[in-house]
Design an enzyme around this catalytic site. Structure first.
Site, short mmCIF file in Angstrom:
data_model
loop_
_atom_site.label_atom_id
_atom_site.label_comp_id
_atom_site.label_asym_id
_atom_site.label_seq_id
_atom_site.Cartn_x
_atom_site.Cartn_y
_atom_site.Cartn_z
N ARG A 184 91.67 0.96 29.69
CA ARG A 184 92.91 0.52 30.33
C ARG A 184 93.19 -0.93 29.95
O ARG A 184 92.50 -1.84 30.41
CB ARG A 184 92.85 0.67 31.85
CG ARG A 184 94.12 0.13 32.53
CD ARG A 184 94.29 0.62 33.96
NE ARG A 184 93.34 0.06 34.89
CZ ARG A 184 93.43 0.19 36.22
NH1 ARG A 184 94.43 0.88 36.75
NH2 ARG A 184 92.51 -0.33 37.02
N ASP A 470 89.58 -4.19 44.42
CA ASP A 470 90.02 -4.73 43.13
C ASP A 470 91.37 -5.41 43.34
O ASP A 470 91.81 -5.61 44.47
CB ASP A 470 90.05 -3.67 42.04
CG ASP A 470 91.10 -2.58 42.28
OD1 ASP A 470 91.90 -2.70 43.24
OD2 ASP A 470 91.13 -1.61 41.51
#
EC number: 2.3.3.9
Length: 569
Positions: A184, A470
């Site tokens: 990603r 996160d």
């Protein structure tokens, strides 16, 4: 021609500028620290490849970001996102994406984590079908983290990656059977300020994609399946024009490398509210390169607040009350499944953020039961796979999906969800239900400050209060606080209601910093970035205008421009 013999140098023929210590092509300037390992990925050819992508697409990237700003202005003026009448023909016509490659047909359980060397090995060995190596929400994008990540991924694709844990005197290496590797890159909006191209910071995602693709395609065939890959996850899209840009990048990369069109495959995270109305259009633009969509549900909640920042009638309740049983969240998941299966690709479920609680078996079992229920909901709804943040959750997730699906690799043909064809704009925009509390404000503040402190010191994935936090969950904390403060909402707590205000928030920040100091210890608190993180988080939560992303301001604190030729840490 595979990239093992890829010698593309681009049109530049001028003498390399080697003042940085790196061999760079014309127009490229590296301001990050020189390291011999980094130089193995920051080769002249790789940098020329990245520079050519930047030069070809920078005008389109700028336009796409302007379109995002225009859309925000419309929403702030009272407009609501919705399905675009101009692309009705795409939604209503019959078409399918390219066939799913056999190499990634089975994605029942995927694990995600930062591109950190030990994490890469453990994730590939975890028993998951896919590991998504993350340059985005789980990574603090310091120069060191980014370049070490590229080196480690190259070693992983080559099958040579090892890690010596000196503290445990243990060597980590890959098993014979490993997960398929997806990468990603960062979103379109994030710069890479350590690499300048024609005097401007490079686009972060083109650096992440370009370096990885350039160095790894030839080896990829051996590990991922002949003729298919590399594989990617694409974040933070708001419109199909952004998917079209990625499709053009893929085609340009395939042409440069001399490989067949459609070799690169990608899954798009539907993690912004505007993108849920663009799912068919996004798949259509990527139809030769798509392997599905994913419910990026934490960022989606963040995006709901950001989209409706000027709508006081759409206030979010406490973050833990905004689950997949909320009507707007369930509608989002159901429509994603229907859309993906209609177009012949995977519909991936959301993240299980729990982490094992090793010192409390009873609490650990409660957490695992929450994971089981969530994954059972996903697989019964029709999802083809799911995400987990920790290797310890993989057996539980595998068990749920295997019990429900047997040996079937996916549910693309078997679960069509035609009932979701009637989902409307109103279903996707329904106001979430729940209460707003003082404890919610405190938890947001405590989590946001601790996450940001870790991010500023190089860690982008942080275990806090038995959950893996996160950037996405930190963003929820930030924008929810901002929303509550802006509109002076009433917060329940201690049997009485109190209005959110700047004075109240100031006291909460002081008290939560004191609590953090007690929890982490004075030495760690003093040596960390907690006070600086508190200042940044407070400024973001109390700003008159909501910043688009927490990490855009914070990024300026981790950019380190080294003197040319310097190799100092």
């Amino acid at each position: 021609m595979g990239l093992g013999s890829f010698t593309y140098q681009g049109p530049a023929t001028n003498k390399a500028n080697t003042e940085s210590g790196f061999d760079v092509p014309e127009g490229v300037d590296i301001r990050g620290r020189y390291d011999a390992q980094f130089a193995k990925v920051l080769t002249r050819g790789a940098l020329q490849f990245v520079a050519d992508l930047q030069r070809e697409f920078r005008a389109r990237i700028k336009y796409a970001m302007e379109c995002r700003r225009d859309a925000k202005q419309r929403y702030n003026a009272g407009a609501l996102p919705g399905f675009d009448p101009a692309t009705r023909y795409v939604r209503e016509s019959e078409w399918t994406c390219a066939l799913v490659p056999p190499a990634v047909a089975d994605r029942r359980v995927e694990i995600t984590g930062p591109v950190e060397r030990k994490m890469i090995i453990n994730a590939l060995n975890s028993g998951a079908k896919v590991f998504m190596a993350d340059f985005e929400d789980a990574l603090s994008p310091s120069w060191e983290n980014l370049m070490r990540g590229q080196v480690s991924l190259k070693d992983a694709v080559d099958g040579t990656i090892t890690f010596h844990d000196e503290a445990r005197n243990r060597v980590y290496k890959l098993n014979d059977q490993i997960a398929k590797l997806f990468v990603r890159p960062r979103g379109w909006h994030l710069p890479e300020s350590h690499i300048l191209i024609d005097g401007e910071p490079a686009t972060g995602c083109l650096v992440d994609f370009g370096l990885y693709f350039f160095h790894n395609y030839a080896s990829f065939r051996k590990t991922q399946g002949e003729g298919f890959g590399p594989f990617f996850y694409l974040p933070k899209m708001e419109h199909s024009r952004e998917a079209k840009m990625w499709n053009c990048v893929f085609e340009r990369a395939e042409k440069m490398a001399g490989i067949e069109r459609g070799s690169i495959r990608a899954t798009v995270l539907i993690e912004t509210l505007p993108a849920v109305f663009q799912m068919d259009e996004i798949l259509y633009e990527l139809r030769d390169h798509s392997v599905g969509l994913n419910c990026g549900r934490w960022d989606y909640i963040f995006s709901y607040v950001k989209t409706f920042q000027a709508h006081p009638d759409r206030l979010l309740p406490d973050r833990f009350q905004v689950g997949m049983t909320q009507h707007f969240m369930r509608s989002y998941s159901d429509l994603l499944i229907r859309t993906c299966h209609r177009r012949g690709v995977h519909a991936m479920g959301g993240m299980a953020a729990q982490i094992p609680i090793r010192d409390d078996p009873a609490a650990n079992e409660v957490a695992l039961e929450l994971v089981r229920k969530d994954k059972l909901r996903e697989v019964r709804a029709g999802h083809d796979g799911t995400w987990a943040a920790h290797p310890g959750l993989i057996p539980t997730c595998v068990e749920v999906f295997k019990n429900q699906m047997g040996n079937a690799p996916h549910q693309i043909q078997s679960v069509k969800r035609e009932d979701a064809a009637n989902i409307t704009d109103e279903d996707l925009l329904q106001r979430p239900r729940g209460v707003r509390t003082m404890e919610g404000l405190r938890l947001n503040t405590r989590v946001g400050i601790q996450y940001l402190a870790a991010w500023l010191t190089g860690t982008g994935s942080v275990p806090l209060y038995n959950l893996m936090e996160d950037a996405a969950t930190a963003e929820i904390s930030r924008v929810q606080n901002w929303q509550w403060l802006k509109y002076g909402v009433e917060l329940d707590g201690d049997g009485v209601g109190v209005r959110a205000s700047l004075d109240l928030f100031g006291r909460v920040v002081e008290e939560e910093l004191a609590r953090i100091e007690r929890e982490v210890g004075k030495d760690k608190f003093r040596s960390g970035m907690y006070k600086e993180a508190g200042k940044i988080f407070t400024r973001q939560c109390t700003a008159p205008v909501l910043d688009d992303f927490l990490t855009l301001e914070a990024y300026n604190h981790i950019v380190v421009h080294h003197p040319r030729g310097s190799s100092r840490l």
